[in-house]
Design an enzyme around this catalytic site. Sequence first.
Site, PDB file in Angstrom:
ATOM      1  CE1 TYR A 213       9.034   4.722   2.453  1.00  0.00           C
ATOM      2  CE2 TYR A 213       7.684   6.682   2.715  1.00  0.00           C
ATOM      3  CZ  TYR A 213       8.035   5.453   3.128  1.00  0.00           C
ATOM      4  OH  TYR A 213       7.382   4.981   4.372  1.00  0.00           O
TER       5      TYR A 213
ATOM      6  N   PRO B 282       0.746  -1.180   0.078  1.00  0.00           N
ATOM      7  CG  PRO B 282      -0.119  -1.141   2.263  1.00  0.00           C
ATOM      8  CD  PRO B 282       0.568  -2.010   1.202  1.00  0.00           C
ATOM      9  CG  ASN B 283      -0.106   4.437   1.388  1.00  0.00           C
ATOM     10  OD1 ASN B 283      -0.994   4.808   0.860  1.00  0.00           O
ATOM     11  ND2 ASN B 283      -0.223   3.790   2.731  1.00  0.00           N
TER      12      ASN B 283
ATOM     13  NE  ARG C 253      10.529   5.420   8.065  1.00  0.00           N
ATOM     14  CZ  ARG C 253       9.285   5.418   7.375  1.00  0.00           C
ATOM     15  NH1 ARG C 253       9.643   4.526   6.416  1.00  0.00           N
ATOM     16  NH2 ARG C 253       8.556   6.194   7.146  1.00  0.00           N
TER      17      ARG C 253
ATOM     18  NE  ARG D 210       4.129   6.602   1.557  1.00  0.00           N
ATOM     19  CZ  ARG D 210       4.403   5.336   1.989  1.00  0.00           C
ATOM     20  NH1 ARG D 210       4.966   4.819   0.963  1.00  0.00           N
ATOM     21  NH2 ARG D 210       3.956   4.919   3.015  1.00  0.00           N
TER      22      ARG D 210
HETATM   23  C1  DHK Z   1       7.279   1.535   2.759  1.00  0.00           C
HETATM   24  C2  DHK Z   1       6.367   1.813   3.668  1.00  0.00           C
HETATM   25  O1  DHK Z   1       5.060   2.346   3.032  1.00  0.00           O
HETATM   26  C3  DHK Z   1       6.207   1.539   5.079  1.00  0.00           C
HETATM   27  O2  DHK Z   1       4.958   1.388   5.776  1.00  0.00           O
HETATM   28  C4  DHK Z   1       7.107   0.980   5.779  1.00  0.00           C
HETATM   29  C5  DHK Z   1       8.481   0.754   3.471  1.00  0.00           C
HETATM   30  C6  DHK Z   1       8.636   0.811   5.070  1.00  0.00           C
HETATM   31  C7  DHK Z   1       9.660   1.178   2.606  1.00  0.00           C
HETATM   32  O3  DHK Z   1      10.685   1.770   3.423  1.00  0.00           O
HETATM   33  O4  DHK Z   1       9.735   0.917   1.543  1.00  0.00           O
HETATM   34  O5  DHK Z   1       7.250   0.908   7.128  1.00  0.00           O
END
Ligand code: DHK
Length: 149
Positions: A24, A11-12, A108, A19
Amino acid sequence: MTRLVFVLNGPNLNLLGKRQPHIYGHETLADVERDCRSLCAELNLDLRFHQSNREYEIIDWIHEARETAGGIAINPAAFTHTSVAILDALNTFDSPVIEVHISNVHKREAFRHHSFVSQRADAVIAGAGTQGYLLAIRRLHRLIEEASK
Ligand code: DHK
């Protein structure tokens, strides 16, 4: 062994690039998919690349991989920390599984330090940014080559 690998995203991650780019990065998921495709072409691997915000779709893709794939690279995103169902699905898959996180989850919040998926993963890559996907594909390639000797 089959030369098909699955890269699965939770998700996301459809919002990658937009985002929280300080965490990221600025690359989009389409950029990641393009780079994964070009590496797989170089390594003579076939690729299925998927993202979903729905837990059941990720589980269904893992079930599909059971029948067809030589390895899975998975960034379960937030499901990493919550999903016994994804762990159970991965436990039905007999070939290598690499867990990928773009960020270093261990730097984190405490709730990101526990991963259900790590109980199954053969390797975990965290904090290498989107390059982590390419490292995971290289590792899967190595394991697929070794298994076919
Ligand atoms: C991506 C997410 O969306 C978070 O919920 C995880 C992960 C970390 C990432 O670092 O790719 O905690």
